[in-house]
Design a protein around this motif. Structure first.
Motif, mmCIF file in Angstrom:
data_model
loop_
_atom_site.group_PDB
_atom_site.id
_atom_site.type_symbol
_atom_site.label_atom_id
_atom_site.label_comp_id
_atom_site.label_asym_id
_atom_site.label_seq_id
_atom_site.Cartn_x
_atom_site.Cartn_y
_atom_site.Cartn_z
ATOM 1 N N GLY A 1 0.807 -1.213 0.000
ATOM 2 C CA GLY A 1 0.000 0.000 0.000
ATOM 3 C C GLY A 1 0.839 1.262 0.000
ATOM 4 N N PRO A 2 0.205 2.398 0.142
ATOM 5 C CA PRO A 2 0.897 3.683 0.056
ATOM 6 C C PRO A 2 1.743 3.976 1.292
ATOM 7 N N LYS A 3 2.678 4.896 1.133
ATOM 8 C CA LYS A 3 3.469 5.391 2.258
ATOM 9 C C LYS A 3 3.119 6.854 2.446
ATOM 10 N N TRP A 4 3.030 7.278 3.678
ATOM 11 C CA TRP A 4 2.707 8.677 3.948
ATOM 12 C C TRP A 4 3.554 9.190 5.104
ATOM 13 N N ASN A 5 3.616 10.494 5.228
ATOM 14 C CA ASN A 5 4.343 11.103 6.336
ATOM 15 C C ASN A 5 3.531 10.977 7.618
ATOM 16 N N VAL A 6 4.169 10.475 8.671
ATOM 17 C CA VAL A 6 3.504 10.359 9.972
ATOM 18 C C VAL A 6 3.954 11.533 10.840
ATOM 19 N N TYR A 7 3.019 12.394 11.166
ATOM 20 C CA TYR A 7 3.306 13.544 12.026
ATOM 21 C C TYR A 7 3.281 13.086 13.482
ATOM 22 N N LEU A 8 4.262 13.538 14.252
ATOM 23 C CA LEU A 8 4.508 12.990 15.580
ATOM 24 C C LEU A 8 4.490 14.049 16.670
ATOM 25 N N GLY A 9 4.425 13.571 17.904
ATOM 26 C CA GLY A 9 4.384 14.463 19.054
ATOM 27 C C GLY A 9 3.212 14.163 19.975
ATOM 28 N N ARG A 10 2.537 13.027 19.705
ATOM 29 C CA ARG A 10 1.418 12.619 20.563
ATOM 30 C C ARG A 10 1.951 12.181 21.930
ATOM 31 N N ARG A 11 1.111 12.313 22.928
ATOM 32 C CA ARG A 11 1.412 11.774 24.242
ATOM 33 C C ARG A 11 0.349 10.750 24.614
ATOM 34 N N ASP A 12 0.641 9.943 25.614
ATOM 35 C CA ASP A 12 -0.214 8.824 25.964
ATOM 36 C C ASP A 12 -1.242 9.194 27.023
ATOM 37 N N SER A 13 -2.426 8.617 26.887
ATOM 38 C CA SER A 13 -3.494 8.838 27.860
ATOM 39 C C SER A 13 -3.193 8.108 29.166
ATOM 40 N N THR A 14 -3.713 8.642 30.252
ATOM 41 C CA THR A 14 -3.604 7.963 31.552
ATOM 42 C C THR A 14 -4.940 7.323 31.927
ATOM 43 N N LYS A 15 -5.844 7.232 30.954
ATOM 44 C CA LYS A 15 -7.149 6.625 31.207
ATOM 45 C C LYS A 15 -7.606 5.859 29.973
ATOM 46 N N ALA A 16 -8.603 5.034 30.166
ATOM 47 C CA ALA A 16 -9.209 4.285 29.075
ATOM 48 C C ALA A 16 -10.719 4.466 29.141
ATOM 49 N N SER A 17 -11.405 4.048 28.082
ATOM 50 C CA SER A 17 -12.869 4.185 28.078
ATOM 51 C C SER A 17 -13.507 2.949 27.462
ATOM 52 N N LEU A 18 -13.877 2.018 28.319
ATOM 53 C CA LEU A 18 -14.585 0.820 27.856
ATOM 54 C C LEU A 18 -15.910 1.214 27.217
ATOM 55 N N LYS A 19 -16.606 2.166 27.830
ATOM 56 C CA LYS A 19 -17.885 2.639 27.305
ATOM 57 C C LYS A 19 -17.701 3.257 25.929
ATOM 58 N N GLY A 20 -16.657 4.060 25.756
ATOM 59 C CA GLY A 20 -16.393 4.687 24.469
ATOM 60 C C GLY A 20 -16.073 3.674 23.393
ATOM 61 N N ALA A 21 -15.329 2.621 23.761
ATOM 62 C CA ALA A 21 -14.989 1.586 22.793
ATOM 63 C C ALA A 21 -16.239 0.854 22.311
ATOM 64 N N ASN A 22 -17.165 0.612 23.220
ATOM 65 C CA ASN A 22 -18.412 -0.054 22.836
ATOM 66 C C ASN A 22 -19.325 0.855 22.012
ATOM 67 N N LYS A 23 -19.170 2.159 22.184
ATOM 68 C CA LYS A 23 -20.068 3.118 21.533
ATOM 69 C C LYS A 23 -19.563 3.580 20.166
ATOM 70 N N PHE A 24 -18.266 3.844 20.048
ATOM 71 C CA PHE A 24 -17.776 4.557 18.876
ATOM 72 C C PHE A 24 -17.107 3.692 17.812
ATOM 73 N N ILE A 25 -16.731 2.475 18.161
ATOM 74 C CA ILE A 25 -16.097 1.616 17.154
ATOM 75 C C ILE A 25 -17.186 0.910 16.356
ATOM 76 N N PRO A 26 -17.223 1.084 15.036
ATOM 77 C CA PRO A 26 -18.297 0.503 14.223
ATOM 78 C C PRO A 26 -18.331 -1.017 14.318
ATOM 79 N N ALA A 27 -19.521 -1.562 14.379
ATOM 80 C CA ALA A 27 -19.705 -3.012 14.420
ATOM 81 C C ALA A 27 -19.727 -3.555 12.990
ATOM 82 N N PRO A 28 -19.427 -4.850 12.800
ATOM 83 C CA PRO A 28 -19.409 -5.429 11.450
ATOM 84 C C PRO A 28 -20.773 -5.493 10.778
ATOM 85 N N ASN A 29 -21.835 -5.300 11.561
ATOM 86 C CA ASN A 29 -23.188 -5.296 10.983
ATOM 87 C C ASN A 29 -23.807 -3.893 10.996
ATOM 88 N N SER A 30 -22.961 -2.873 11.093
ATOM 89 C CA SER A 30 -23.462 -1.493 11.147
ATOM 90 C C SER A 30 -24.183 -1.104 9.872
#
Length: 334
Positions: free
Chosen positions: A140-169
């Protein structure tokens, strides 16, 4: 004298606040680790190459990690966190559990990067670079990856269930999920093209074989339903049992990143319901035009995919003093 000291302290505090405010909104840049970790991309590229050569399917898995990360709390490596201090991991969410993989590859890369550049490179940036290299190594293609992100100190199980599309969406749900992340229809179609590589488990596409009502499809897809294709899927995934049996998302070139995905859905041969609805539920025809363009012009698809990946990689990133640089991608720093 005391007044002078007080004024100096006030001025110093003000300067620090200004600096912190400025640094908290730093844009991502290409040369972020040029001086602090010059071997970064070489280390990542080598390890991704080893992982993909060992198991070609891993390319799609590593790409999917970045996608599932960015759609929950932004591109902050929250998806990599294990359960900690009573906070449930996003790995336990419906779209992720017994499905998301490649964590050990990220662990190995992080170990090597920490050895070369301690406490310098974020796990979120590693996910972004790894996703790009996985696609490139699959053709596949190659692209420039812009950097400087930092890591979260939290997670969201609720968000993962809500925002990630399901295979039958439905298409309506897909569009809404992408719009919630600031992504448009062009991005939806381009990023859906990542299903040109990888595999899905039977439980993800069984409904597409046995429960999906053909009468709800447009006459276009009814006309182009391939019984032989369905028989192949039935042989892999019976009506009950064998939930973990795998089928390639693209039967023709399952390990090569190309534009065959769009030819597949034109024939109604997308593996997932969420693939086929791009056309079957496209009342306005706007998506149909994009699919036709990508099917006829692979270079255009690659260009659009790279653009959408960069755009997705900027979703709600943490920079400056927000978040942290995790020493271990699975746990927040103590």
């Amino acid at each position: 004298m005391n007044n002078i000291v007080t004024l100096l302290l006030v001025a110093l505090i003000a300067l620090l606040q200004i600096k912190q405010s400025f640094c908290s909104n730093q844009p991502l840049v290409l040369s972020y680790y040029e001086e602090t970790c010059p071997m970064l991309e070489e280390i990542v590229n080598r390890q991704v190459k080893i992982a993909v050569l060992k198991e070609p399917r891993m390319a799609a898995s590593l790409l999917r990690l970045h996608f599932h990360d960015c759609f929950v709390l932004g591109c902050d490596a929250s998806v990599l966190l294990d359960d900690f201090e009573g906070v449930p991991s996003e790995k336990n969410a419906g779209p992720n559990v017994n499905s998301l993989r490649g964590f050990e590859v990220i662990d190995e890369i992080k170990y090597l990067v920490e050895d070369a550049c301690p406490c310098t490179v974020s796990c979120a940036d590693l996910l972004a670079i790894v996703a790009r290299d996985a696609v490139t190594m699959s053709g596949g293609p190659k692209w420039n990856v812009y950097l400087g992100r930092r890591d979260s100190t939290k997670a969201s199980l609720k968000g993962a269930n809500k925002f990630i599309p399901a295979p039958n969406s439905s298409l309506e749900t897909l569009i809404a999920n992408f719009q919630a992340q600031g992504l448009n229809i062009q991005d939806l179609v381009a990023l859906s093209g990542s299903h040109t590589i990888g595999k899905a488990k039977c439980r993800s596409f069984r409904q597409r074989i046995y429960d999906y009502n053909d009468s709800e499809e447009t006459s276009y897809n009814n006309h182009h339903n391939d019984n032989e294709f369905l028989r192949v899927l039935e042989s892999i995934c019976p009506k009950s049992g064998r939930d973990d049996s795998l089928a390639p998302l693209d039967l023709m070139t399952p390990t090569r990143f190309d534009n065959h995905y769009f030819h597949n859905i034109k024939r109604g041969q997308g593996l997932l319901i969420s693939d086929n609805v791009l056309l079957s539920e496209d009342v306005e025809g706007e998506i149909r035009d994009i699919v036709w363009e990508f099917a006829s012009d692979e270079e255009k698809f690659f260009e659009s995919f790279a653009y959408s990946m960069i755009k997705m990689g900027n979703i709600d990133v943490l920079t400056g003093y927000h978040g942290e640089i995790r020493k271990n991608c699975r746990f927040v720093n103590t």
